[in-house]
Design a protein around this motif. Structure first.
Motif, PDB file in Angstrom:
ATOM      1  N   VAL A  87      -2.362  -8.877   0.873  1.00 17.92           N
ATOM      2  CA  VAL A  87      -1.906  -9.438  -0.401  1.00 17.92           C
ATOM      3  C   VAL A  87      -2.641 -10.749  -0.690  1.00 17.92           C
ATOM      4  CG1 VAL A  87       0.089 -10.291  -1.678  1.00 17.92           C
ATOM      5  CG2 VAL A  87       0.354  -8.355  -0.115  1.00 17.92           C
ATOM      6  N   LEU A  88      -2.776 -11.585   0.323  1.00 16.99           N
ATOM      7  CA  LEU A  88      -3.500 -12.850   0.162  1.00 16.99           C
ATOM      8  C   LEU A  88      -4.937 -12.605  -0.273  1.00 16.99           C
ATOM      9  CD1 LEU A  88      -3.684 -15.963   0.634  1.00 16.99           C
ATOM     10  CD2 LEU A  88      -4.281 -15.437   3.001  1.00 16.99           C
ATOM     11  N   ARG A  89      -5.599 -11.662   0.371  1.00 15.74           N
ATOM     12  CA  ARG A  89      -6.997 -11.373   0.047  1.00 15.74           C
ATOM     13  C   ARG A  89      -7.140 -10.825  -1.368  1.00 15.74           C
ATOM     14  NH1 ARG A  89      -9.729  -6.788   0.137  1.00 15.74           N
ATOM     15  NH2 ARG A  89      -7.946  -5.701   1.086  1.00 15.74           N
ATOM     16  N   LEU A  90      -6.228  -9.942  -1.777  1.00 12.74           N
ATOM     17  CA  LEU A  90      -6.326  -9.371  -3.115  1.00 12.74           C
ATOM     18  C   LEU A  90      -6.034 -10.402  -4.199  1.00 12.74           C
ATOM     19  CD1 LEU A  90      -4.690  -5.852  -2.653  1.00 12.74           C
ATOM     20  CD2 LEU A  90      -7.104  -6.443  -2.745  1.00 12.74           C
ATOM     21  N   ARG A  91      -5.107 -11.322  -3.934  1.00  7.81           N
ATOM     22  CA  ARG A  91      -4.847 -12.384  -4.908  1.00  7.81           C
ATOM     23  C   ARG A  91      -6.095 -13.234  -5.106  1.00  7.81           C
ATOM     24  NH1 ARG A  91       0.019 -14.150  -6.762  1.00  7.81           N
ATOM     25  NH2 ARG A  91      -0.882 -16.245  -6.862  1.00  7.81           N
ATOM     26  N   ARG A  92      -6.753 -13.587  -4.027  1.00 11.14           N
ATOM     27  CA  ARG A  92      -7.986 -14.360  -4.147  1.00 11.14           C
ATOM     28  C   ARG A  92      -9.064 -13.582  -4.890  1.00 11.14           C
ATOM     29  NH1 ARG A  92      -8.212 -16.429   2.146  1.00 11.14           N
ATOM     30  NH2 ARG A  92      -6.809 -18.239   1.926  1.00 11.14           N
ATOM     31  N   GLN A  93      -9.148 -12.290  -4.624  1.00 13.40           N
ATOM     32  CA  GLN A  93     -10.154 -11.471  -5.277  1.00 13.40           C
ATOM     33  C   GLN A  93      -9.905 -11.373  -6.776  1.00 13.40           C
ATOM     34  OE1 GLN A  93     -10.369  -7.486  -3.734  1.00 13.40           O
ATOM     35  NE2 GLN A  93     -12.398  -7.100  -4.599  1.00 13.40           N
ATOM     36  N   VAL A  94      -8.661 -11.205  -7.176  1.00 13.70           N
ATOM     37  CA  VAL A  94      -8.340 -11.114  -8.599  1.00 13.70           C
ATOM     38  C   VAL A  94      -8.665 -12.425  -9.305  1.00 13.70           C
ATOM     39  CG1 VAL A  94      -6.447 -10.872 -10.250  1.00 13.70           C
ATOM     40  CG2 VAL A  94      -6.607  -9.322  -8.293  1.00 13.70           C
ATOM     41  N   TRP A 101     -11.060  -8.159 -15.195  1.00 12.08           N
ATOM     42  CA  TRP A 101     -11.604  -7.321 -14.112  1.00 12.08           C
ATOM     43  C   TRP A 101     -10.527  -6.473 -13.459  1.00 12.08           C
ATOM     44  CZ3 TRP A 101     -10.432  -7.372  -8.844  1.00 12.08           C
ATOM     45  CH2 TRP A 101     -11.275  -6.599  -8.033  1.00 12.08           C
ATOM     46  N   ALA A 102      -9.376  -7.055 -13.160  1.00 13.70           N
ATOM     47  CA  ALA A 102      -8.362  -6.353 -12.364  1.00 13.70           C
ATOM     48  C   ALA A 102      -7.865  -5.097 -13.061  1.00 13.70           C
ATOM     49  CB  ALA A 102      -7.189  -7.288 -12.067  1.00 13.70           C
ATOM     50  N   LEU A 103      -7.701  -5.130 -14.371  1.00 13.67           N
ATOM     51  CA  LEU A 103      -7.200  -3.973 -15.100  1.00 13.67           C
ATOM     52  C   LEU A 103      -8.316  -3.153 -15.723  1.00 13.67           C
ATOM     53  CD1 LEU A 103      -4.082  -5.580 -16.794  1.00 13.67           C
ATOM     54  CD2 LEU A 103      -4.155  -4.124 -14.772  1.00 13.67           C
ATOM     55  N   GLY A 104      -9.561  -3.537 -15.456  1.00 16.44           N
ATOM     56  CA  GLY A 104     -10.691  -2.736 -15.897  1.00 16.44           C
ATOM     57  C   GLY A 104     -10.919  -1.555 -14.966  1.00 16.44           C
ATOM     58  N   ARG A 105     -11.950  -0.801 -15.267  1.00 17.30           N
ATOM     59  CA  ARG A 105     -12.200   0.427 -14.509  1.00 17.30           C
ATOM     60  C   ARG A 105     -12.555   0.124 -13.058  1.00 17.30           C
ATOM     61  NH1 ARG A 105     -16.590   5.147 -16.180  1.00 17.30           N
ATOM     62  NH2 ARG A 105     -16.146   6.549 -14.411  1.00 17.30           N
ATOM     63  N   GLU A 106     -13.494  -0.788 -12.860  1.00 23.97           N
ATOM     64  CA  GLU A 106     -13.942  -1.093 -11.493  1.00 23.97           C
ATOM     65  C   GLU A 106     -12.870  -1.824 -10.701  1.00 23.97           C
ATOM     66  OE1 GLU A 106     -17.442  -3.707  -9.233  1.00 23.97           O
ATOM     67  OE2 GLU A 106     -17.426  -3.488 -11.420  1.00 23.97           O
ATOM     68  N   GLY A 107     -12.284  -2.841 -11.301  1.00 27.43           N
ATOM     69  CA  GLY A 107     -11.279  -3.615 -10.591  1.00 27.43           C
ATOM     70  C   GLY A 107     -10.043  -2.815 -10.264  1.00 27.43           C
ATOM     71  N   PHE A 108      -9.594  -1.986 -11.203  1.00 27.15           N
ATOM     72  CA  PHE A 108      -8.392  -1.186 -10.963  1.00 27.15           C
ATOM     73  C   PHE A 108      -8.623  -0.202  -9.822  1.00 27.15           C
ATOM     74  CE2 PHE A 108      -5.208   2.085 -12.040  1.00 27.15           C
ATOM     75  CZ  PHE A 108      -4.093   1.280 -12.176  1.00 27.15           C
ATOM     76  N   ALA A 109      -9.804   0.401  -9.781  1.00 22.70           N
ATOM     77  CA  ALA A 109     -10.116   1.324  -8.692  1.00 22.70           C
ATOM     78  C   ALA A 109     -10.192   0.599  -7.358  1.00 22.70           C
ATOM     79  CB  ALA A 109     -11.432   2.040  -8.979  1.00 22.70           C
ATOM     80  N   VAL A 279       0.551  -7.075 -12.575  1.00 27.07           N
ATOM     81  CA  VAL A 279       1.208  -7.737 -13.706  1.00 27.07           C
ATOM     82  C   VAL A 279       0.770  -9.198 -13.792  1.00 27.07           C
ATOM     83  CG1 VAL A 279       3.435  -8.465 -14.605  1.00 27.07           C
ATOM     84  CG2 VAL A 279       3.152  -6.148 -13.752  1.00 27.07           C
ATOM     85  N   SER A 280       0.581  -9.847 -12.656  1.00 29.53           N
ATOM     86  CA  SER A 280       0.049 -11.214 -12.669  1.00 29.53           C
ATOM     87  C   SER A 280      -1.346 -11.241 -13.286  1.00 29.53           C
ATOM     88  CB  SER A 280       0.004 -11.769 -11.245  1.00 29.53           C
ATOM     89  OG  SER A 280       1.298 -11.856 -10.684  1.00 29.53           O
ATOM     90  N   ALA A 281      -2.149 -10.223 -12.947  1.00 33.64           N
ATOM     91  CA  ALA A 281      -3.476 -10.126 -13.559  1.00 33.64           C
ATOM     92  C   ALA A 281      -3.372  -9.874 -15.059  1.00 33.64           C
ATOM     93  CB  ALA A 281      -4.262  -9.015 -12.883  1.00 33.64           C
ATOM     94  N   LEU A 282      -2.345  -9.121 -15.482  1.00 34.25           N
ATOM     95  CA  LEU A 282      -2.144  -8.883 -16.908  1.00 34.25           C
ATOM     96  C   LEU A 282      -1.816 -10.174 -17.642  1.00 34.25           C
ATOM     97  CD1 LEU A 282      -1.792  -6.951 -19.319  1.00 34.25           C
ATOM     98  CD2 LEU A 282       0.573  -6.605 -18.577  1.00 34.25           C
ATOM     99  N   LEU A 283      -0.982 -11.017 -17.042  1.00 37.04           N
ATOM    100  CA  LEU A 283      -0.665 -12.308 -17.660  1.00 37.04           C
ATOM    101  C   LEU A 283      -1.905 -13.189 -17.766  1.00 37.04           C
ATOM    102  CD1 LEU A 283       2.750 -13.116 -15.923  1.00 37.04           C
ATOM    103  CD2 LEU A 283       2.384 -12.445 -18.301  1.00 37.04           C
ATOM    104  N   ARG A 284      -2.781 -13.093 -16.781  1.00 36.30           N
ATOM    105  CA  ARG A 284      -4.034 -13.858 -16.848  1.00 36.30           C
ATOM    106  C   ARG A 284      -4.968 -13.269 -17.895  1.00 36.30           C
ATOM    107  NH1 ARG A 284      -8.841 -13.658 -13.197  1.00 36.30           N
ATOM    108  NH2 ARG A 284      -9.988 -15.610 -13.499  1.00 36.30           N
ATOM    109  N   GLN A 285      -4.994 -11.957 -18.023  1.00 33.24           N
ATOM    110  CA  GLN A 285      -5.855 -11.322 -19.009  1.00 33.24           C
ATOM    111  C   GLN A 285      -5.426 -11.669 -20.426  1.00 33.24           C
ATOM    112  OE1 GLN A 285      -5.788  -7.052 -18.858  1.00 33.24           O
ATOM    113  NE2 GLN A 285      -7.560  -6.801 -20.186  1.00 33.24           N
TER     114      GLN A 285
END
Length: 411
Positions: A87-94, A101-109, A279-285
């Motif tokens: 979870v820590l690593r994915l939060r940093r990555q997002v 990016w997170a909700l795009g095609r590449e990031g979501f995959a 959802v956190s990525a959605l709020l940032r988007q």
């Protein structure tokens, strides 16, 4: 069954949503202009990762996660600690990528674990492997020569006195590509059999391995680990379609509906916790947050389980909105505490030499929930005695209560 987005109780949701949005935006603006903004974001990642496991009923100590992230584990990491670090690593990555990016095609995959080849290993062109002679033997033994020291010996023609330099180089390149393709094919094979063999008894290892590898040739997932009736691609596509339908809603209400739809559909069998991160990525988007990811796991801890898992949709939506508000309020308080701690520690810099390590230690302490003497030695390049002296000069608080393997943090 598609998630019904009609007949939302807007009269009950708009007021709490506006209050939560205002608190979240206020926190984001403070972080953007704060001298401790980077440290706050780094601390938020750790706290939210621990809270994510807490919501699943698992206890992960914050100090263990910090040490595990610094590769200074005191003991073998547990399965829960590994999940928290994911979870820590994915939060940093997002946060490190663009907002969309997170909700795009590449990031979501990538976040859903459905990427084919990691970015660090781009796919190589298919090259026909040698079928006879010395080259085929070396393809089977690719792992034995990972550095490619014997590239020149891969083709019999490369060592012929009459061959030209160009043909020798091309033959060596073909052999190297063949070995690389063979290694990639073996790396892409399922490794579920090894995990099952470790969990089951030693006498059951052959049966577990054969069961897990039964669908290897056809590319199917092991029925020991995945439900065959659980269509993850269809559920993920349905959830993404719901995001498009909710595009006209205010950002926070859209996030609340998206998270509730994720909870109802449960697209991923082994990663239900990913919903709050998306959802956190959605709020940032949508621009609600710009410099940090909302700590939704941390805020959900302040909301009762009965409300979070209620059968009434309105109760669940209000619980999510209240969790966002609680996380923003807690973040503002933590930010103010870090500002005060930084001002107190900087008073001890008066009269110090320009080569003093104290300013670097202050930045390190503010960027981590706690630090150990080993972390200080590694980051600042000092000895153990020097690290303990610096800790004493800053008057840091010992947070573990132990005589050995101690850790310190700000007051």
């Amino acid at each position: 069954m598609p998630y019904d987005v009609t007949a939302l109780p807007l009269t009950e949701l708009v007021g709490p949503a506006m209050r939560a949005t205002a608190a979240l935006v206020r926190l984001d603006e403070r972080i953007a202009r704060s001298p401790v903004g980077e440290g706050f974001v780094a601390r938020c990642h750790f706290a939210d990762a621990v809270a994510a496991l807490w919501l699943d009923g698992e206890l992960v100590h914050l100090e263990d996660l910090v040490l595990h992230d610094a590769h200074m584990d005191l003991r073998a990491p547990t399965h829960e600690l590994t999940r928290a670090h994911e979870v820590l690593r994915l939060r940093r990555q997002v946060l490190a990528n663009k907002p969309d990016w997170a909700l795009g095609r590449e990031g979501f995959a990538t976040l859903c674990g459905r990427g084919t080849v990691p970015a660090t290993q781009p796919p190589l062109p298919d090259v026909q492997a040698p079928v006879s002679g010395e080259g085929s033997a070396r393809v089977d033994d690719a792992d034995g020569d990972p550095d490619g020291d014997s590239l020149g010996a891969a083709s019999p023609g490369s060592t012929s006195p009459g061959s030209t330099s160009l043909s020798a180089e091309l033959a060596a390149l073909d052999a190297a590509l063949s070995r690389a393709n063979a290694s990639l094919d073996r790396a892409r094979e399922p490794v579920a059999s090894e995990s099952l063999a470790g969990e089951m008894g030693r006498n059951d290892r052959p049966a577990a391995a054969s069961a897990a590898l039964a669908g290897k040739s056809s590319g199917e997932r092991s029925p020991w680990l995945y439900d065959s009736d659980w269509d993850e691609p269809a559920r993920l596509g349905e959830w993404q379609g719901g995001l498009q339908q909710n595009a006209s809603l205010p950002p926070l209400l859209r996030a609340a509906v998206a998270f509730d739809a994720w909870t109802v559909a449960t697209p991923l069998q082994h990663a239900p916790w990913l919903g709050r991160l998306l959802v956190s990525a959605l709020l940032r988007q949508t621009g609600t947050t710009t410099v940090h990811l909302a700590a939704l796991y941390l805020g959900a801890r302040a909301v009762g389980r009965e409300r979070r898992q209620s059968r009434d949709r309105t109760t669940r939506l209000l619980a999510f909105v209240d969790a966002v508000h609680e996380s923003a309020v807690a973040g503002i308080k933590e930010h103010d505490r870090l500002i005060l701690a930084k001002a107190q520690m900087e008073r001890r810099l008066k009269g110090r030499r320009s080569t003093s390590k104290l300013p670097q230690l202050i930045e390190l302490v503010l960027s981590r929930p706690l630090v150990s003497s080993g972390m200080i030695e590694k980051q600042l390049g000092v000895t153990t005695a020097g690290a303990l002296n610096l800790i004493g000069e800053l008057d840091l608080r010992e947070v573990t209560g132990r005589g050995r393997y101690r850790a310190w943090g700000v007051m």
